[in-house]
Design a protein around this motif. Structure first.
Motif, PDB file in Angstrom:
ATOM      1  N   MET A 163       0.839  -1.069  -0.229  1.00 43.99           N
ATOM      2  CA  MET A 163       0.088   0.121  -0.042  1.00 43.99           C
ATOM      3  C   MET A 163       0.774   1.447  -0.181  1.00 43.99           C
ATOM      4  O   MET A 163       0.760   2.531  -0.327  1.00 43.99           O
ATOM      5  CB  MET A 163      -1.162   0.283   1.479  1.00 43.99           C
ATOM      6  CG  MET A 163      -2.225  -0.839   1.157  1.00 43.99           C
ATOM      7  SD  MET A 163      -3.285  -0.788  -0.363  1.00 43.99           S
ATOM      8  CE  MET A 163      -2.730  -1.745  -1.037  1.00 43.99           C
ATOM      9  N   PHE A 164       1.976   1.062   0.606  1.00 45.38           N
ATOM     10  CA  PHE A 164       2.846   2.344   0.402  1.00 45.38           C
ATOM     11  C   PHE A 164       3.441   2.583  -0.689  1.00 45.38           C
ATOM     12  O   PHE A 164       3.394   4.059  -1.241  1.00 45.38           O
ATOM     13  CB  PHE A 164       4.151   1.652   1.494  1.00 45.38           C
ATOM     14  CG  PHE A 164       4.679   1.642   2.831  1.00 45.38           C
ATOM     15  CD1 PHE A 164       3.313   2.458   3.519  1.00 45.38           C
ATOM     16  CD2 PHE A 164       4.909   0.732   3.669  1.00 45.38           C
ATOM     17  CE1 PHE A 164       3.318   2.102   5.385  1.00 45.38           C
ATOM     18  CE2 PHE A 164       4.612   0.426   4.890  1.00 45.38           C
ATOM     19  CZ  PHE A 164       4.046   1.329   5.169  1.00 45.38           C
ATOM     20  N   THR A 165       3.234   2.264  -2.106  1.00 48.25           N
ATOM     21  CA  THR A 165       3.396   2.371  -3.271  1.00 48.25           C
ATOM     22  C   THR A 165       1.988   2.372  -4.013  1.00 48.25           C
ATOM     23  O   THR A 165       2.642   1.850  -5.052  1.00 48.25           O
ATOM     24  CB  THR A 165       4.479   1.411  -3.799  1.00 48.25           C
ATOM     25  OG1 THR A 165       4.489   0.658  -3.836  1.00 48.25           O
ATOM     26  CG2 THR A 165       6.282   2.169  -3.074  1.00 48.25           C
ATOM     27  N   ASP A 166       1.787   2.616  -4.009  1.00 48.80           N
ATOM     28  CA  ASP A 166      -0.100   1.725  -4.317  1.00 48.80           C
ATOM     29  C   ASP A 166      -0.573   3.105  -4.772  1.00 48.80           C
ATOM     30  O   ASP A 166      -1.405   3.654  -3.585  1.00 48.80           O
ATOM     31  CB  ASP A 166      -0.826   0.639  -3.590  1.00 48.80           C
ATOM     32  CG  ASP A 166      -2.244   0.509  -4.780  1.00 48.80           C
ATOM     33  OD1 ASP A 166      -2.371   1.869  -5.926  1.00 48.80           O
ATOM     34  OD2 ASP A 166      -3.080   0.367  -4.810  1.00 48.80           O
ATOM     35  N   VAL A 167      -0.664   3.595  -5.959  1.00 44.51           N
ATOM     36  CA  VAL A 167      -0.669   5.168  -5.739  1.00 44.51           C
ATOM     37  C   VAL A 167      -2.986   5.206  -5.972  1.00 44.51           C
ATOM     38  O   VAL A 167      -2.623   6.814  -5.958  1.00 44.51           O
ATOM     39  CB  VAL A 167      -0.927   5.595  -7.529  1.00 44.51           C
ATOM     40  CG1 VAL A 167       0.944   5.594  -7.670  1.00 44.51           C
ATOM     41  CG2 VAL A 167      -1.410   4.871  -8.524  1.00 44.51           C
ATOM     42  N   THR A 168      -3.376   4.022  -4.989  1.00 43.64           N
ATOM     43  CA  THR A 168      -4.560   4.587  -5.577  1.00 43.64           C
ATOM     44  C   THR A 168      -4.884   4.142  -4.377  1.00 43.64           C
ATOM     45  O   THR A 168      -5.771   4.230  -4.028  1.00 43.64           O
ATOM     46  CB  THR A 168      -5.428   3.221  -6.694  1.00 43.64           C
ATOM     47  OG1 THR A 168      -4.999   1.959  -6.097  1.00 43.64           O
ATOM     48  CG2 THR A 168      -4.926   2.502  -7.854  1.00 43.64           C
ATOM     49  N   CYS A 169      -3.978   3.972  -3.368  1.00 43.85           N
ATOM     50  CA  CYS A 169      -4.416   3.777  -1.486  1.00 43.85           C
ATOM     51  C   CYS A 169      -4.955   5.678  -1.086  1.00 43.85           C
ATOM     52  O   CYS A 169      -4.362   6.026  -1.782  1.00 43.85           O
ATOM     53  CB  CYS A 169      -3.439   3.078  -1.292  1.00 43.85           C
ATOM     54  SG  CYS A 169      -2.965   3.221   0.716  1.00 43.85           S
ATOM     55  N   ASN A 170      -5.886   5.381  -0.483  1.00 46.91           N
ATOM     56  CA  ASN A 170      -5.768   6.327   0.464  1.00 46.91           C
ATOM     57  C   ASN A 170      -6.107   6.280   1.680  1.00 46.91           C
ATOM     58  O   ASN A 170      -5.524   4.936   1.806  1.00 46.91           O
ATOM     59  CB  ASN A 170      -7.693   6.660  -0.446  1.00 46.91           C
ATOM     60  CG  ASN A 170      -9.078   5.547  -0.044  1.00 46.91           C
ATOM     61  OD1 ASN A 170      -8.555   4.618   0.805  1.00 46.91           O
ATOM     62  ND2 ASN A 170      -9.751   5.198  -1.339  1.00 46.91           N
ATOM     63  N   PRO A 171      -6.643   7.512   2.352  1.00 48.53           N
ATOM     64  CA  PRO A 171      -6.212   6.914   4.342  1.00 48.53           C
ATOM     65  C   PRO A 171      -7.218   5.698   4.143  1.00 48.53           C
ATOM     66  O   PRO A 171      -7.311   5.369   5.442  1.00 48.53           O
ATOM     67  CB  PRO A 171      -7.017   8.222   4.743  1.00 48.53           C
ATOM     68  CG  PRO A 171      -6.700   9.155   3.328  1.00 48.53           C
ATOM     69  CD  PRO A 171      -6.732   8.552   2.423  1.00 48.53           C
ATOM     70  N   GLU A 172      -8.330   5.962   3.881  1.00 51.92           N
ATOM     71  CA  GLU A 172      -9.364   4.263   4.783  1.00 51.92           C
ATOM     72  C   GLU A 172      -8.882   3.371   4.167  1.00 51.92           C
ATOM     73  O   GLU A 172      -8.617   2.180   5.284  1.00 51.92           O
ATOM     74  CB  GLU A 172     -10.667   4.726   3.618  1.00 51.92           C
ATOM     75  CG  GLU A 172     -11.977   3.849   4.524  1.00 51.92           C
ATOM     76  CD  GLU A 172     -13.049   3.410   2.972  1.00 51.92           C
ATOM     77  OE1 GLU A 172     -13.677   2.664   3.678  1.00 51.92           O
ATOM     78  OE2 GLU A 172     -13.367   4.379   2.281  1.00 51.92           O
TER      79      GLU A 172
END
Length: 443
Positions: A79-88
């Motif tokens: 998730m640290f490098t996934d550009v689609t990751c958001n705070p939730e």
């Protein structure tokens, strides 16, 4: 319909950030280029962890905990490098791993003794200021604070990336402002509560030592506060309020710089230059708007001196921008001197100073003091406070019954079963290139 005081302040802060984003976008449309406003240090890197304990896990439930630890850790790192990751998404991934990892930290046998699983696994992590040289500790608390530190860094990078998005919405603006305060809260909680639990203290210059932790906390608060200043300026709020907010923010950056003054220059110089340029930039804002307040109070001589000091601070900020770009060190290179938010201040100081000098020559005939006015300004609201961070509840899988099936004596007999040392590979952070007409990209 009446609005509560907290709602008014929240709306003010959100509106502030929206104006800040629009200001940055306006510059990009004029210059057709992207500029960075915030400095960001790199993410920490870590070695893979298998959680294979070769006989120590003595039941199917114990094995499931180990398997889930491995998969949830790997998922969180992705998730640290996934550009689609958001705070939730990030919160869910963090909670999933930490709820299990606490089963190796919290006491599960009803005693005050250390969890018997706390020291079974070795963990390796690099530091944001020390390149790819890792630190290692055989301690689950070290793993928890290192991973949580990285989550906090991710929130700052998410805020920066979202700030550069085209046509940012109000909910997204809330996410940016809140993310910076969430990050500050995580850093603060780690420093105050969890890092003191480490058996082996952090080495000097490493991420978990107090000076570095304090610098991160202060930076997050200062950057969250910047958006309040931008909105206050955009809406032409009272000059006294703007001067006070700018002065408080300048003090944050000065404090962050002084926090790092005893670190090795090769790992801290660039970061310190960023703090110094922001410190002088917001002192220039404080003196500029304080000068407006003095002029409105018919203190024209003092107003001129305040504006002269603003001019001096602004020139120093410009020089520091060049020094910052030329200084080698970890992290991205911000380009604040290319931002309209930065450039407009220079023009405002010049125009306001010329106005004061004209008024003094025609009306007041005041003597200009030799010493700059002493700023004793306090903002009554608009200051950014960290959002309190708490670990998630212990996973339902981690029961005293399952805990009892972990047998350390069986694992100790098999010396050949020890896994090989895993290499720590640098994190490949995404190279984010926004669409045409986006705002400032900061990653």
């Amino acid at each position: 319909m009446q609005t509560s005081g907290s709602s008014v302040i929240l709306h003010f802060q959100i509106s502030t950030f929206m104006a800040f984003i629009q200001t940055i976008k306006h510059l990009q449309r004029r210059n057709n280029r992207m500029a960075h406003w915030f400095h960001r240090n790199p993410l920490k890197a870590t070695a893979p962890v298998s959680f294979n304990f070769y006989g120590v896990a003595g039941s199917p439930s114990a094995n499931k905990i180990c398997n889930d630890l491995r998969t949830t850790r790997a998922r969180l790192l992705e998730m640290f490098t996934d550009v689609t990751c958001n705070p939730e998404i990030m919160k869910n991934a963090t909670d999933a791993y930490f709820s299990l990892l606490q089963g190796f930290i919290s006491s599960l046998d009803g005693t005050t003794q250390e969890n018997k699983m706390r020291f079974i696994q070795n963990f390796k992590w690099t530091d944001t200021l020390q390149g790819n040289t890792p630190s290692a500790q055989q301690d689950a608390v070290f793993e928890m604070v290192s991973m949580a530190f990285n989550v906090a860094v991710w929130y700052t990078k998410f805020a920066s990336r979202l700030a550069g998005k085209e046509n940012i919405t109000e909910p997204e603006a809330k996410d940016v402002h809140r993310s910076l305060k969430v990050s500050a809260g995580m850093f603060k909680n780690l420093k105050d509560v969890h890092i003191p639990r480490l058996i082996t203290p952090a080495e000097k210059g490493r991420d978990l030592e107090p000076r570095v932790m304090d610098a991160y906390i202060i930076q997050c608060q200062a950057e969250a506060q910047e958006v309040t200043i931008a909105r206050a300026i955009e809406l032409k709020h009272n000059a006294t309020l703007i001067a006070a907010l700018a002065f408080e923010t300048a003090n944050f950056y000065q404090k962050a710089d002084h926090t790092l003054n005893t670190l090795e220059p090769e790992c801290s110089s660039k970061w310190r230059k960023y703090f110094q340029l922001k410190w002088h930039f917001y002192m220039a804002y404080a003196y500029c708007y304080h000068g407006q307040t003095l002029l409105a109070s018919d203190k024209c001589g003092e107003a001129i001196r305040s504006l002269q000091e603003a001019e001096k601070c602004y020139s120093r900020a410009e020089a520091l921008c060049k020094e910052y770009r030329q200084t080698k060190g970890p992290g991205t290179t911000a380009k604040p001197s290319e931002q309209l938010f930065f450039l407009k201040l220079g023009g405002l100081i010049k125009i306001t100073l010329e106005k004061c000098q004209r008024e003094n020559g025609f009306i007041y005939f005041h003597k200009v003091p030799v010493e700059a006015p002493l700023l004793e300004l306090k903002a009554s609201y608009g200051l950014a406070e960290p959002v309190t961070f708490e670990l998630p509840p212990l996973s339902e899988l981690c029961t005293p019954e399952v805990y009892a099936t972990f047998d350390l004596t069986k694992g100790a007999k098999n010396g050949k079963a020890k896994p090989k040392e895993e290499e720590v590979k640098p994190v490949k952070e995404p190279d984010l290139k926004p669409q045409t007409d986006t705002g400032c990209v900061i990653s």
